[in-house]
Design a protein around this motif. Sequence first.
Motif, PDB file in Angstrom:
ATOM      1  N   PHE A 188      35.937  -8.031  43.990  1.00  6.11           N
ATOM      2  CA  PHE A 188      37.090  -7.771  43.693  1.00  6.11           C
ATOM      3  C   PHE A 188      37.770  -6.917  44.545  1.00  6.11           C
ATOM      4  N   CYS A 189      39.141  -6.674  44.449  1.00  5.18           N
ATOM      5  CA  CYS A 189      40.057  -6.018  45.346  1.00  5.18           C
ATOM      6  C   CYS A 189      40.937  -5.350  44.623  1.00  5.18           C
ATOM      7  N   VAL A 190      40.344  -4.354  43.870  1.00  6.79           N
ATOM      8  CA  VAL A 190      41.207  -3.346  43.268  1.00  6.79           C
ATOM      9  C   VAL A 190      42.481  -2.514  44.054  1.00  6.79           C
ATOM     10  N   ALA A 191      43.615  -2.532  43.597  1.00  3.21           N
ATOM     11  CA  ALA A 191      44.808  -2.248  44.201  1.00  3.21           C
ATOM     12  C   ALA A 191      44.809  -0.780  44.500  1.00  3.21           C
ATOM     13  N   ASP A 192      44.973  -0.743  45.872  1.00  4.20           N
ATOM     14  CA  ASP A 192      45.192   0.766  46.191  1.00  4.20           C
ATOM     15  C   ASP A 192      46.683   0.949  46.199  1.00  4.20           C
ATOM     16  N   LYS A 193      47.108   1.737  45.169  1.00  2.00           N
ATOM     17  CA  LYS A 193      48.574   1.869  45.133  1.00  2.00           C
ATOM     18  C   LYS A 193      49.396   2.853  45.917  1.00  2.00           C
ATOM     19  N   MET A 194      48.315   3.733  46.617  1.00  2.00           N
ATOM     20  CA  MET A 194      48.780   4.659  47.471  1.00  2.00           C
ATOM     21  C   MET A 194      48.743   4.148  48.997  1.00  2.00           C
ATOM     22  N   SER A 195      48.294   3.041  49.352  1.00  2.00           N
ATOM     23  CA  SER A 195      48.170   2.513  50.598  1.00  2.00           C
ATOM     24  C   SER A 195      49.717   2.110  51.086  1.00  2.00           C
ATOM     25  N   GLN A 196      49.777   2.491  52.404  1.00  2.00           N
ATOM     26  CA  GLN A 196      51.114   2.188  53.167  1.00  2.00           C
ATOM     27  C   GLN A 196      51.054   0.915  53.932  1.00  2.00           C
ATOM     28  N   GLN A 241      49.637  -2.144  36.130  1.00  2.00           N
ATOM     29  CA  GLN A 241      49.127  -1.322  34.857  1.00  2.00           C
ATOM     30  C   GLN A 241      47.422  -1.347  35.306  1.00  2.00           C
ATOM     31  N   VAL A 242      47.191  -2.455  35.681  1.00  2.00           N
ATOM     32  CA  VAL A 242      45.371  -2.547  36.136  1.00  2.00           C
ATOM     33  C   VAL A 242      45.355  -2.898  37.482  1.00  2.00           C
ATOM     34  N   GLY A 243      44.992  -1.999  38.057  1.00  3.80           N
ATOM     35  CA  GLY A 243      44.677  -2.274  39.575  1.00  3.80           C
ATOM     36  C   GLY A 243      43.661  -3.320  39.917  1.00  3.80           C
ATOM     37  N   GLY A 244      42.780  -3.498  38.965  1.00  2.00           N
ATOM     38  CA  GLY A 244      41.548  -4.498  38.853  1.00  2.00           C
ATOM     39  C   GLY A 244      42.029  -5.686  39.003  1.00  2.00           C
ATOM     40  N   LEU A 245      43.321  -6.156  38.486  1.00  7.70           N
ATOM     41  CA  LEU A 245      43.984  -7.684  38.471  1.00  7.70           C
ATOM     42  C   LEU A 245      44.392  -8.142  40.185  1.00  7.70           C
ATOM     43  N   ASN A 246      44.516  -7.250  41.079  1.00  8.52           N
ATOM     44  CA  ASN A 246      44.949  -7.637  42.206  1.00  8.52           C
ATOM     45  C   ASN A 246      43.959  -8.648  42.739  1.00  8.52           C
ATOM     46  N   THR A 247      44.762  -9.840  43.196  1.00  8.78           N
ATOM     47  CA  THR A 247      44.227 -10.813  43.945  1.00  8.78           C
ATOM     48  C   THR A 247      43.568 -11.749  42.756  1.00  8.78           C
ATOM     49  N   LEU A 248      43.574 -11.600  41.301  1.00  6.13           N
ATOM     50  CA  LEU A 248      42.710 -12.447  40.689  1.00  6.13           C
ATOM     51  C   LEU A 248      43.815 -13.444  39.713  1.00  6.13           C
ATOM     52  N   GLY A 249      45.014 -13.419  40.272  1.00 11.08           N
ATOM     53  CA  GLY A 249      46.028 -14.315  39.536  1.00 11.08           C
ATOM     54  C   GLY A 249      46.194 -14.636  38.265  1.00 11.08           C
ATOM     55  N   ILE A 250      46.141 -13.539  37.474  1.00 13.80           N
ATOM     56  CA  ILE A 250      46.308 -13.448  36.188  1.00 13.80           C
ATOM     57  C   ILE A 250      46.893 -12.189  35.646  1.00 13.80           C
TER      58      ILE A 250
END
Length: 219
Positions: A33-41, A86-95
């Motif tokens: 998985f690639c959970v979104a890091d919403k604080m990353s620059q 809303q759900v960082g775990g969706l990052n890269t999952l295409g859904i």
Amino acid sequence: MGVMRVLLLAAALLALACSHGATASDPSHLQDFCVADKMSQVRVNGLACKDAKEVVVEDFFFSGLHVAGNTSNKQGAAVTPVNVAQVGGLNTLGISLARIDYAPSGLNPPHTHPRSTEILTVIEGSLEVGFVTSNPDNKHFTKVLNKGDVFVFPKGLVHYQFNNGATNAVAIAALSSQNPGVITIANAVFGAKPSIPDDVIAKAFQVQKNTVDFIQAQF
């Protein structure tokens, strides 16, 4: 087969493989998985990955689709999205998905998802739905859906849903992107900032400029 011919064949196969990879909608995963890091620059096509050691179960969880959206608005409809925002775990999952609530005569107005196909399931009530194909045909496909019915809106095409019943309606939409995007046609044309010039819209819609001014005032 000579060495040069082998090299040329290998180069051609590599170019073909690269071309296929460039046009694929979703690349294969290189990790679980690639959970979104919403604080990353870091700015990438999508969102940077959070350190796997910092990932928690809440990164894959959302609660709230049991709650009806507030349809007290001009359109009489409300969308509750569940995408990578809303759900960082969706990052890269295409859904992703969304709940849509409709008051009687409520409308999810004509819009497009530039990055996604949509499949809609009616949970309660009935809906009149439709989509329009691209130029030059602009063919309108429309159908009345009832509870349990499913309808597909192809990627990028203008589509809508209208509650033609006397009671509230609810639908769940699944979308083939973590961030499908939405372009509501009326908002984009008449509510652009800065505004699209009156004469451009008037000519496109074959109406008078005062008509354009009136519609723009609604946005």
